[in-house]
Design an enzyme around this catalytic site. Structure first.
Site, mmCIF file in Angstrom:
data_model
loop_
_atom_site.group_PDB
_atom_site.id
_atom_site.type_symbol
_atom_site.label_atom_id
_atom_site.label_comp_id
_atom_site.label_asym_id
_atom_site.label_seq_id
_atom_site.Cartn_x
_atom_site.Cartn_y
_atom_site.Cartn_z
ATOM 1 N N HIS A 80 -1.608 -7.754 5.953
ATOM 2 C CA HIS A 80 -2.372 -7.329 4.782
ATOM 3 C C HIS A 80 -1.467 -7.461 3.565
ATOM 4 O O HIS A 80 -0.304 -7.883 3.701
ATOM 5 C CB HIS A 80 -2.930 -5.913 4.947
ATOM 6 C CG HIS A 80 -1.907 -4.830 5.045
ATOM 7 N ND1 HIS A 80 -0.991 -4.748 6.076
ATOM 8 C CD2 HIS A 80 -1.651 -3.757 4.243
ATOM 9 C CE1 HIS A 80 -0.224 -3.683 5.907
ATOM 10 N NE2 HIS A 80 -0.601 -3.070 4.799
ATOM 11 N N HIS A 82 -0.409 -5.181 1.041
ATOM 12 C CA HIS A 82 0.333 -4.145 0.350
ATOM 13 C C HIS A 82 1.744 -4.657 0.052
ATOM 14 O O HIS A 82 2.276 -5.503 0.772
ATOM 15 C CB HIS A 82 0.383 -2.860 1.184
ATOM 16 C CG HIS A 82 -0.849 -2.015 1.014
ATOM 17 N ND1 HIS A 82 -1.233 -1.087 1.958
ATOM 18 C CD2 HIS A 82 -1.777 -1.953 0.016
ATOM 19 C CE1 HIS A 82 -2.350 -0.493 1.541
ATOM 20 N NE2 HIS A 82 -2.693 -1.001 0.376
ATOM 21 N N ASP A 84 4.706 -3.774 0.426
ATOM 22 C CA ASP A 84 5.817 -3.721 1.382
ATOM 23 C C ASP A 84 5.638 -4.726 2.519
ATOM 24 O O ASP A 84 6.462 -4.771 3.433
ATOM 25 C CB ASP A 84 5.994 -2.302 1.937
ATOM 26 C CG ASP A 84 4.744 -1.728 2.573
ATOM 27 O OD1 ASP A 84 3.633 -2.016 2.086
ATOM 28 O OD2 ASP A 84 4.866 -0.978 3.557
ATOM 29 N N HIS A 85 4.593 -5.558 2.459
ATOM 30 C CA HIS A 85 4.307 -6.489 3.560
ATOM 31 C C HIS A 85 4.338 -7.964 3.163
ATOM 32 O O HIS A 85 4.905 -8.777 3.896
ATOM 33 C CB HIS A 85 2.937 -6.165 4.179
ATOM 34 C CG HIS A 85 2.947 -4.930 5.002
ATOM 35 N ND1 HIS A 85 2.985 -4.947 6.376
ATOM 36 C CD2 HIS A 85 2.959 -3.625 4.639
ATOM 37 C CE1 HIS A 85 3.017 -3.705 6.826
ATOM 38 N NE2 HIS A 85 2.997 -2.886 5.792
#
Length: 292
Positions: A80, A82, A84-85
Site C-alpha cells: 500500500h 503509506h 513508511d512503505h
C-alpha cells in the site's frame, strides 16, 4: 492498538535470512506506529523481488543495494502507499531498473493523526496487480491477495512455493492495524480478515513485527478483538447516551500510550461508521454519536 512503544533491539540495514527464499532488511524508521521500523523483504536467490521498499531514506536504500548484491531485480512490490512503505520504490527502481508493481496509486487528504501514515502522493506504479495476478522469478511465484480495509488499495502477497503471506499492515506482528476513515474501512477490513482466515497460509511476514507462525489463530483473535471493541462502543453509548469519540477513547483505551489516542479515535470512528451502516448507531451532527 499496541501497549506503549518499546521497540525490540533489532539491527537495521542488515540482510536477515528467514527461509530459503525470504530475507528481510529493517529500515531505520522506528516509531510508536511502525514499531521497530518497516521491514523490506527480499524474495528469491538468483533474481529477486523486493516487497515494501520502505521510506525514501539514503541509509535504507544503501542497505537494500547491498542486500541485492548485484542480482537482477524482477519487481519492486508495494502492499500500500503509506509513506513508511512505498516512497523508496521509485529511487530503487532507478537504481536497479526494476518495474514498480503492486497496489494502485491512492492520494487523498488524510485528516487522521498519523504523520507517518500520510499517503505517498508520488507513487506511480508501472503495473497495478489485480487480485490473483502473479509475478514470477527463478524459483518463486508471488500472487496478489486483495485485502482492503487498512487502506482501500492494500494488497498482501502470497509466496506460493513456501505457502507464506506477506501481510503489509493488514496483519502485523505487534499491534492491530489502524483503520482510519475516510479511506480506512472497518467493514472491508473485517471481510478481508475473514478471507485470510479461510486461507491455509503457514506463516505471515508482516511489515512490522515478528513473523507470525500461527496465523489463523492470530486472525481469529484479531477479529474477536474488533468484535469486543464494537461491543464496548455500543455499551458505552447505552450507558452514557449521546457521546463524543474522545470520551469513548479515554474509557476504552486505559493503559494505552496517550500518543496513540488519536489513532485509537480513528479506529473508534471506523467502528461507528460500520455500526451506522448496520443501523446500530448514528451521528448526531455535532461530532457526537448515539445508539439507534
Amino acid at each position: 492498538m499496541a501497549t506503549p512503544f518499546d521497540p525490540a533491539d533489532l539491527p537495521t540495514g542488515l540482510l536477515m535470512p528467514l527461509s530459503p527464499l525470504v530475507a528481510r532488511v529493517l529500515a531505520p524508521n522506528p516509531s510508536p506506529f511502525t514499531y521497530t521500523g518497516t521491514q523490506t523483504y527480499v524474495v528469491g536467490t538468483e533474481a529477486v523481488a523486493i516487497i515494501d521498499p520502505g521510506p525514501d531514506d539514503a541509509e535504507h536504500l544503501a542497505a537494500l543495494a547491498a542486500a541485492i548484491a548485484g542480482r537482477p531485480v524482477v519487481a519492486i512490490l508495494c502492499t500500500h502507499t503509506h509513506r513508511d512503505h512505498s516512497p523508496a520504490a521509485r529511487p530503487l527502481s532507478e537504481l536497479t531498473g526494476a518495474p514498480v508493481i503492486g497496489c494502485a496509486p491512492l492520494t487523498l487528504d488524510d485528516d487522521g493523526p498519523r504523520a507517518d501514515a500520510a499517503f505517498d502522493a508520488d507513487y506511480r506504479p508501472d503495473r497495478v496487480l489485480a487480485d490473483g495476478e502473479q509475478v514470477t522469478g527463478p524459483g518463486w511465484t508471488l500472487e496478489a491477495v486483495a485485502t482492503p480495509g487498512h487502506t482501500s488499495n492494500h494488497l498482501c502477497f502470497a509466496l506460493l512455493e513456501e505457502n507464506v503471506l506477506f501481510t503489509g499492515d493488514h496483519v502485523m506482528g505487534w499491534s492491530t492495524s489502524v483503520i482510519s476513515p475516510p479511506d480506512g474501512d472497518m467493514s472491508a477490513y473485517m471481510r478481508s480478515m475473514q478471507r485470510l482466515l479461510d486461507r491455509d497460509d503457514a506463516i505471515y511476514y508482516p511489515a512490522h513485527g515478528d513473523p507470525i507462525e500461527t496465523p489463523q489463530r492470530l486472525v481469529r483473535g484479531m477479529m474477536g478483538h474488533r468484535k469486543q471493541r464494537e461491543g464496548q462502543i455500543l455499551r458505552f453509548l447505552e450507558r452514557n447516551g449521546e457521546s463524543a469519540i474522545p470520551d469513548m477513547v479515554a474509557d476504552m483505551y486505559k493503559g494505552v500510550d496517550p500518543r496513540l489516542y488519536g489513532a485509537a479515535g480513528r479506529s473508534v470512528l471506523a467502528h461507528l461508521i460500520d455500526l451506522d451502516g448496520r443501523g446500530l448507531a448514528a451521528p448526531t451532527g455535532d461530532g457526537r454519536w448515539q445508539i439507534r
